[in-house]
Design a protein around this motif. Structure first.
Motif, PDB file in Angstrom:
ATOM      1  N   PHE A  42     -16.649  16.350 -16.505  1.00 35.45           N
ATOM      2  CA  PHE A  42     -16.145  17.135 -17.633  1.00 35.45           C
ATOM      3  C   PHE A  42     -16.867  16.747 -18.919  1.00 35.45           C
ATOM      4  O   PHE A  42     -17.224  17.615 -19.722  1.00 35.45           O
ATOM      5  N   ILE A  43     -17.080  15.452 -19.121  1.00 35.19           N
ATOM      6  CA  ILE A  43     -17.794  14.992 -20.316  1.00 35.19           C
ATOM      7  C   ILE A  43     -19.215  15.549 -20.325  1.00 35.19           C
ATOM      8  O   ILE A  43     -19.703  16.021 -21.355  1.00 35.19           O
ATOM      9  N   GLN A  44     -19.885  15.516 -19.164  1.00 38.62           N
ATOM     10  CA  GLN A  44     -21.237  16.070 -19.073  1.00 38.62           C
ATOM     11  C   GLN A  44     -21.229  17.563 -19.409  1.00 38.62           C
ATOM     12  O   GLN A  44     -22.109  18.060 -20.109  1.00 38.62           O
ATOM     13  N   PHE A  45     -20.214  18.279 -18.915  1.00 35.73           N
ATOM     14  CA  PHE A  45     -20.098  19.708 -19.199  1.00 35.73           C
ATOM     15  C   PHE A  45     -19.955  19.960 -20.703  1.00 35.73           C
ATOM     16  O   PHE A  45     -20.612  20.830 -21.270  1.00 35.73           O
ATOM     17  N   VAL A  46     -19.100  19.171 -21.355  1.00 33.27           N
ATOM     18  CA  VAL A  46     -18.889  19.330 -22.801  1.00 33.27           C
ATOM     19  C   VAL A  46     -20.176  19.017 -23.564  1.00 33.27           C
ATOM     20  O   VAL A  46     -20.550  19.742 -24.486  1.00 33.27           O
ATOM     21  N   PHE A  47     -20.871  17.962 -23.168  1.00 38.85           N
ATOM     22  CA  PHE A  47     -22.120  17.606 -23.841  1.00 38.85           C
ATOM     23  C   PHE A  47     -23.141  18.730 -23.721  1.00 38.85           C
ATOM     24  O   PHE A  47     -23.852  19.040 -24.686  1.00 38.85           O
ATOM     25  N   GLU A  48     -23.234  19.341 -22.541  1.00 37.98           N
ATOM     26  CA  GLU A  48     -24.173  20.449 -22.369  1.00 37.98           C
ATOM     27  C   GLU A  48     -23.693  21.695 -23.106  1.00 37.98           C
ATOM     28  O   GLU A  48     -24.504  22.443 -23.638  1.00 37.98           O
ATOM     29  N   LEU A  49     -22.404  21.913 -23.150  1.00 40.30           N
ATOM     30  CA  LEU A  49     -21.852  23.077 -23.828  1.00 40.30           C
ATOM     31  C   LEU A  49     -22.170  23.046 -25.324  1.00 40.30           C
ATOM     32  O   LEU A  49     -22.533  24.064 -25.912  1.00 40.30           O
ATOM     33  N   PHE A  50     -22.051  21.878 -25.937  1.00 43.91           N
ATOM     34  CA  PHE A  50     -22.327  21.738 -27.361  1.00 43.91           C
ATOM     35  C   PHE A  50     -23.781  21.353 -27.660  1.00 43.91           C
ATOM     36  O   PHE A  50     -24.103  21.022 -28.799  1.00 43.91           O
ATOM     37  N   LYS A  51     -24.614  21.387 -26.607  1.00 43.51           N
ATOM     38  CA  LYS A  51     -26.050  21.101 -26.743  1.00 43.51           C
ATOM     39  C   LYS A  51     -26.337  19.696 -27.257  1.00 43.51           C
ATOM     40  O   LYS A  51     -27.295  19.465 -27.978  1.00 43.51           O
ATOM     41  N   TRP A  52     -25.477  18.731 -26.882  1.00 43.09           N
ATOM     42  CA  TRP A  52     -25.716  17.330 -27.207  1.00 43.09           C
ATOM     43  C   TRP A  52     -26.559  16.674 -26.123  1.00 43.09           C
ATOM     44  O   TRP A  52     -27.007  15.546 -26.297  1.00 43.09           O
ATOM     45  N   ALA A  53     -26.729  17.357 -25.001  1.00 46.66           N
ATOM     46  CA  ALA A  53     -27.562  16.889 -23.889  1.00 46.66           C
ATOM     47  C   ALA A  53     -28.391  18.078 -23.417  1.00 46.66           C
ATOM     48  O   ALA A  53     -27.989  19.233 -23.589  1.00 46.66           O
ATOM     49  N   PRO A  54     -29.553  17.794 -22.827  1.00 44.31           N
ATOM     50  CA  PRO A  54     -30.365  18.907 -22.314  1.00 44.31           C
ATOM     51  C   PRO A  54     -29.606  19.701 -21.255  1.00 44.31           C
ATOM     52  O   PRO A  54     -28.903  19.130 -20.426  1.00 44.31           O
ATOM     53  N   LYS A  55     -29.751  21.010 -21.300  1.00 44.18           N
ATOM     54  CA  LYS A  55     -29.038  21.879 -20.360  1.00 44.18           C
ATOM     55  C   LYS A  55     -29.627  21.732 -18.960  1.00 44.18           C
ATOM     56  O   LYS A  55     -30.833  21.730 -18.778  1.00 44.18           O
ATOM     57  N   SER A  56     -28.757  21.598 -17.972  1.00 45.14           N
ATOM     58  CA  SER A  56     -29.177  21.498 -16.578  1.00 45.14           C
ATOM     59  C   SER A  56     -29.615  22.868 -16.081  1.00 45.14           C
ATOM     60  O   SER A  56     -29.014  23.888 -16.419  1.00 45.14           O
TER      61      SER A  56
END
Length: 65
Positions: free
Chosen positions: A17-31
């Motif tokens: 869930f944390i990974q999903f939120v990070f990708e959703l807000f573009k804090w991590a590169p999108k998978s």
């Protein structure tokens, strides 16, 4: 033993869930696909789950009798 496997399962779900939120807000590169999403999560999740298990084991809050 069931308690710790339950903790690990929910810990991994929290990390996903944390990974999903990070990708959703573009804090991590999108998978690019679901496999890379799980791979990105599994690069950092085991250390957090291990720390949580150690805290859980040594906290003395166990009610396993």
């Amino acid at each position: 033993m069931f308690r710790y496997s339950f903790d690990i399962t929910f810990g991994l779900a929290d990390c996903l869930f944390i990974q999903f939120v990070f990708e959703l807000f573009k804090w991590a590169p999108k998978s690019s696909n679901l496999l890379s999403f799980f791979g990105a999560t599994l690069t950092w999740a085991p250390s957090l789950i291990f720390i949580a298990l150690v805290v859980d084991i040594f906290s003395g809050s166990s009610s396993d009798d």
